[in-house]
Design a protein around this motif. Structure first.
Motif, PDB file in Angstrom:
ATOM      1  N   UNK A 194       0.927  -1.097   0.005  1.00 40.52           N
ATOM      2  CA  UNK A 194      -0.020   0.116   0.103  1.00 40.52           C
ATOM      3  C   UNK A 194       0.782   1.147   0.024  1.00 40.52           C
ATOM      4  N   UNK A 195       2.220   1.240   0.270  1.00 43.43           N
ATOM      5  CA  UNK A 195       3.219   2.378   0.506  1.00 43.43           C
ATOM      6  C   UNK A 195       3.016   2.868   1.842  1.00 43.43           C
ATOM      7  N   UNK A 196       4.319   3.763   2.066  1.00 48.48           N
ATOM      8  CA  UNK A 196       4.294   4.111   3.316  1.00 48.48           C
ATOM      9  C   UNK A 196       4.413   5.781   3.367  1.00 48.48           C
ATOM     10  N   UNK A 197       4.429   6.222   2.124  1.00 48.78           N
ATOM     11  CA  UNK A 197       4.196   8.053   2.195  1.00 48.78           C
ATOM     12  C   UNK A 197       2.875   8.427   2.465  1.00 48.78           C
ATOM     13  N   UNK A 198       2.840   9.337   3.139  1.00 51.04           N
ATOM     14  CA  UNK A 198       1.567   9.749   3.726  1.00 51.04           C
ATOM     15  C   UNK A 198       1.096  11.076   2.764  1.00 51.04           C
ATOM     16  N   UNK A 199       2.049  11.590   2.048  1.00 49.86           N
ATOM     17  CA  UNK A 199       1.752  12.923   1.588  1.00 49.86           C
ATOM     18  C   UNK A 199       1.567  12.495  -0.080  1.00 49.86           C
ATOM     19  N   UNK A 200       1.591  11.080  -0.667  1.00 49.68           N
ATOM     20  CA  UNK A 200       1.319  10.746  -1.920  1.00 49.68           C
ATOM     21  C   UNK A 200       1.154   9.360  -1.881  1.00 49.68           C
ATOM     22  N   UNK A 201       0.732   9.145  -3.207  1.00 45.06           N
ATOM     23  CA  UNK A 201       0.331   7.529  -3.268  1.00 45.06           C
ATOM     24  C   UNK A 201       1.631   6.713  -3.799  1.00 45.06           C
ATOM     25  N   UNK A 202       2.263   5.843  -3.336  1.00 45.80           N
ATOM     26  CA  UNK A 202       3.304   5.093  -3.689  1.00 45.80           C
ATOM     27  C   UNK A 202       3.111   3.720  -3.479  1.00 45.80           C
ATOM     28  N   UNK A 203       1.858   3.126  -3.914  1.00 49.35           N
ATOM     29  CA  UNK A 203       1.495   1.900  -3.929  1.00 49.35           C
ATOM     30  C   UNK A 203       2.161   1.301  -5.122  1.00 49.35           C
ATOM     31  N   UNK A 204       2.031  -0.317  -4.822  1.00 51.81           N
ATOM     32  CA  UNK A 204       3.136  -1.042  -6.106  1.00 51.81           C
ATOM     33  C   UNK A 204       2.098  -2.566  -6.158  1.00 51.81           C
ATOM     34  N   UNK A 205       2.338  -3.081  -7.367  1.00 44.25           N
ATOM     35  CA  UNK A 205       1.666  -4.198  -7.306  1.00 44.25           C
ATOM     36  C   UNK A 205       2.345  -4.938  -8.698  1.00 44.25           C
ATOM     37  N   UNK A 206       2.756  -6.164  -8.608  1.00 41.82           N
ATOM     38  CA  UNK A 206       3.575  -6.706  -9.526  1.00 41.82           C
ATOM     39  C   UNK A 206       3.244  -8.413  -9.359  1.00 41.82           C
ATOM     40  N   UNK A 207       2.818  -8.858 -10.592  1.00 41.75           N
ATOM     41  CA  UNK A 207       2.739 -10.318 -10.904  1.00 41.75           C
ATOM     42  C   UNK A 207       3.514 -10.883 -11.993  1.00 41.75           C
ATOM     43  N   UNK A 208       4.212 -12.008 -11.660  1.00 40.77           N
ATOM     44  CA  UNK A 208       5.135 -12.658 -12.527  1.00 40.77           C
ATOM     45  C   UNK A 208       5.035 -13.990 -12.746  1.00 40.77           C
ATOM     46  N   UNK A 209       5.419 -14.421 -13.948  1.00 44.31           N
ATOM     47  CA  UNK A 209       5.388 -16.058 -14.010  1.00 44.31           C
ATOM     48  C   UNK A 209       6.775 -16.327 -15.016  1.00 44.31           C
ATOM     49  N   UNK A 210       7.183 -17.492 -14.631  1.00 47.41           N
ATOM     50  CA  UNK A 210       8.309 -18.023 -15.226  1.00 47.41           C
ATOM     51  C   UNK A 210       8.169 -19.550 -15.495  1.00 47.41           C
ATOM     52  N   UNK A 211       8.470 -19.910 -16.846  1.00 46.00           N
ATOM     53  CA  UNK A 211       8.591 -21.422 -17.376  1.00 46.00           C
ATOM     54  C   UNK A 211       9.713 -21.652 -18.014  1.00 46.00           C
ATOM     55  N   UNK A 212      10.387 -22.818 -17.565  1.00 47.20           N
ATOM     56  CA  UNK A 212      11.460 -23.292 -18.382  1.00 47.20           C
ATOM     57  C   UNK A 212      11.461 -24.709 -18.727  1.00 47.20           C
ATOM     58  N   UNK A 213      11.604 -25.158 -19.909  1.00 48.49           N
ATOM     59  CA  UNK A 213      11.591 -26.492 -20.458  1.00 48.49           C
ATOM     60  C   UNK A 213      13.017 -26.720 -21.179  1.00 48.49           C
ATOM     61  N   UNK A 214      13.394 -28.105 -20.875  1.00 45.79           N
ATOM     62  CA  UNK A 214      14.552 -28.510 -21.861  1.00 45.79           C
ATOM     63  C   UNK A 214      14.782 -29.895 -21.895  1.00 45.79           C
ATOM     64  N   UNK A 215      15.560 -30.265 -22.692  1.00 42.18           N
ATOM     65  CA  UNK A 215      15.669 -31.840 -23.060  1.00 42.18           C
ATOM     66  C   UNK A 215      17.138 -32.066 -23.315  1.00 42.18           C
ATOM     67  N   UNK A 223      19.148 -28.923 -25.455  1.00 44.89           N
ATOM     68  CA  UNK A 223      18.204 -27.885 -25.676  1.00 44.89           C
ATOM     69  C   UNK A 223      17.385 -27.242 -24.795  1.00 44.89           C
ATOM     70  N   UNK A 224      17.092 -25.991 -24.492  1.00 45.45           N
ATOM     71  CA  UNK A 224      16.436 -25.436 -23.542  1.00 45.45           C
ATOM     72  C   UNK A 224      15.581 -24.100 -24.134  1.00 45.45           C
ATOM     73  N   UNK A 225      14.526 -23.876 -23.245  1.00 44.81           N
ATOM     74  CA  UNK A 225      13.751 -22.760 -23.752  1.00 44.81           C
ATOM     75  C   UNK A 225      13.166 -21.981 -22.299  1.00 44.81           C
ATOM     76  N   UNK A 226      12.943 -20.900 -22.308  1.00 44.99           N
ATOM     77  CA  UNK A 226      12.019 -20.390 -21.122  1.00 44.99           C
ATOM     78  C   UNK A 226      11.560 -18.985 -21.592  1.00 44.99           C
ATOM     79  N   UNK A 227      10.235 -18.654 -20.814  1.00 37.63           N
ATOM     80  CA  UNK A 227       9.578 -17.369 -20.963  1.00 37.63           C
ATOM     81  C   UNK A 227       9.360 -16.895 -19.578  1.00 37.63           C
TER      82      UNK A 227
END
Length: 597
Positions: A194-215, A223-227
């Motif tokens: 939610x953020x800690x600044x009382x004088x301004x909005x400093x909120x933040x939200x992040x969603x991430x995903x990672x996939x790696x496949x290899x043979x 051989x390998x690949x990732x996204x």
């Protein structure tokens, strides 16, 4: 790839791949390389990998300004500095993922919120010029994030959930599966505040995903690949002199990569293909779509005994479009148009061992850029094992940064005639082990001289970017690592930087201590940082910032698969600002649980 080692102990026989493009004993590598293992990453509990690098690597400084998340655009955090070399935006320290360059296609800076610790097996940091092997932007150094993969047969997984002050949440879950020659890994991450600044909005939200496949086709071919995707919303609070009630910035970052590695008797190497992309939408009216794609192909060839010749080719195409209809027409220079830059580099590096004690290396990179033409970069170094556990090192190398799209084409200050920035890095020092390899000491002195830097002088008419800047940074880095047993270990590092120019994020004194102390089922991990002589404003009249931080984490092992923790940061309640007008949070806590399954 380099193998995982104990969390805080590094043997002189440890193998590294950064600085050589081939697994090689660290004592035979002339460059200054710092490493962080998977065990250290997991024990830290950090969601993002960058704070851990700041704890572990001498001379590394991170501009942080919130409880979690860094943001993008002017006034955001996440700036990285090594040996006092950074930039605004930060485009003079190169971040790599599995040896492939990662930076925003228009502004050429890394995106700090995309580097999740759960996805990283190992970190290797080359302190100092790294352009011979890695090309543009590696003036201050290169941070190589080596991604994780499943190594045990069957299923494995883990989860970490934590909640703390100011509504801060951090969570990650990952699962890995391996069967015979096939391996895979998936991770999901979420962090918000939610953020800690009382004088301004400093909120933040992040969603991430990672996939790696290899043979693995055979012991010599794989051989390998990732996204990876990262979707974030950041509210830029503005300085305390001009707080922003609501400055919303949304950005989606993504990357995809494929690698084919070979390891035959006298020939080894890889073909790496990568594609990075992003979209940015700012409430102020700015938006952009960027890309950075290319390939890296290199082979390590042994023609003579104790010799390795590395030859490679890199191709990159980077750029994109930016928009801002709220600006008046003169300020919209270059906006709305597609801008792309192509760069093709050839390089060769020769490593030769003379006997068992002396290792020499020399290399050169030839750059061909579609905008400014060609550039040649040489480098050379040596490592000498003076005694069984003592090695002396010295090297000199040239590095560069190609002008970015924003330098060349966007806004009235752009200049299509710009040439690349340049830097010479000279360093010398030693590393040694004592007390039956329980104690390691490393000391390195350096001199970095930059020239042709791109600067905008408002006095000039017109005020456009020109290659007029220069600097000369010198200093010393030192580190002590000690491990008496599995129950007691610590790392202490100190860096002194004498910067000739007034630059941000380059403290004169930077001391860090991190330890792990275990008693039965309890583990206590203190972290202490002492910063002196930090310039947090480009105004000459601004005073230096000096502060001390104390963080503490306690963990209790409930059973082999479940542990609970509580951590406190800035326990001294220090009032300080890494950038003028942006105060850092005071005392804050987080508690959570680790699960293995």
């Amino acid at each position: 790839m380099a193998q995982e080692n104990d969390s805080l102990v590094i043997s002189l026989e440890e193998a590294v791949v950064t600085g050589t493009r081939i697994e090689r004993q660290k004592r035979k590598v002339a460059a200054s390389i710092s490493t962080i293992s998977r065990e250290t990453i997991a024990r830290s509990g950090e969601l993002n990998i960058l704070p851990l690098i700041a704890y572990q690597v001498p001379g590394f400084f991170l501009n942080d300004r919130s409880l979690t998340g860094y943001g993008v655009g002017p006034g955001s955090g996440g700036n990285i500095s090594i040996r006092g070399i950074s930039g605004t935006p930060n485009n003079r320290v190169l971040v790599l993922i599995d040896g492939q360059p990662q930076y925003m296609g228009i502004f050429a800076h890394p995106i700090a919120d995309a580097y999740n610790a759960s996805d990283i097996e190992r970190v290797e940091v080359q302190r100092g010029a790294a352009s011979i092997l890695y090309g543009s932007n590696a003036m201050g150094g290169a941070i190589n994030l080596i991604t994780r993969k499943a190594t045990k047969e069957g299923w494995q997984g883990a989860a970490n959930m934590g909640y703390g002050s100011f509504g801060t949440f951090q969570g990650t879950v990952n699962a890995a599966y391996k069967q015979d020659k096939f391996h895979s890994m998936l991770s999901l991450n979420k962090n918000s505040t939610n953020g800690f600044r009382a004088d301004a909005d400093d909120s933040f939200d992040n969603t991430s995903a990672y996939l790696k496949l290899g043979y693995t086709f055979s012991p010599s071919l794989a051989l390998s690949g990732d996204v990876q995707f990262s979707d974030a919303i950041y509210y830029q609070p503005g300085s305390t002199d001009a707080p922003q009630e609501e400055d919303r910035r949304e950005y989606l970052r993504g990357r995809a990569a494929v690698s084919l590695t070979n390891d035959w008797e006298n020939v080894s190497g890889a073909l790496l293909l990568f594609h990075n992309f992003g979209t940015h939408e700012f409430q102020t009216g700015f938006s952009s779509k960027d890309q950075n794609q290319g390939l890296t192909f290199f082979q390590n060839i042994s023609l003579l005994p104790k010799q390795v010749i590395t030859v490679g080719i890199d191709y990159k195409r980077f750029g994109g479009k930016a928009f801002n209809e709220t600006l008046p027409p003169p300020a919209r220079t270059g906006l709305g148009e597609q801008h792309l830059i192509n760069e093709t580099d050839l390089y060769i590096q020769v490593q030769q061992d003379l006997g068992e004690r002396l290792s020499l290396n020399a290399g050169v990179r030839k750059v061909q850029n579609s905008q400014y033409g060609g550039k040649v970069l040489p480098g050379f170094g040596l490592a000498f094992q003076a005694a069984k556990n003592v090695t002396f090192k010295a090297s000199s190398s040239k590095a560069f940064r190609s002008p970015s799209v924003v330098d060349l084409f966007l806004f009235p200050t752009s200049n299509e005639m710009l040439q690349p920035e340049e830097l010479w890095n000279h360093e010398a020092g030693f590393q040694a082990l004592f007390m039956d390899r329980k104690l390691e000491i490393e000391v390195m002195a350096f001199l970095a001289k930059g020239d042709n830097l791109i600067q905008v002088n408002p006095i000039n008419t017109p005020p456009i970017g020109r290659n007029t800047g220069s600097f000369s940074n010198n200093g010393i880095e030192s580190q002590i690592r000690f491990r008496s047993s599995e129950l007691w270990q610590f790392v202490l590092n100190y860096a002194y930087v004498n910067a000739s120019e007034n630059v941000l994020f380059a403290p004169t004194h930077n001391l860090n201590f991190q330890g792990d102390f275990s008693i039965n089922k309890f583990t206590i991990s203190p972290f202490f940082q002492l910063i002196g002589g930090l310039r947090n404003s480009l105004q000459e009249s601004a005073e230096n910032e000096n502060y001390a931080l104390l963080n503490l984490k306690g963990m209790y092992q409930i059973n082999p698969k479940i542990s609970a923790y509580i951590s406190g940061k800035n326990l001294l309640d220090e009032a300080y600002q890494l950038e003028n007008g942006f105060p850092m949070p005071g005392v804050n806590f987080m508690t959570g649980i680790h699960l293995k399954f």
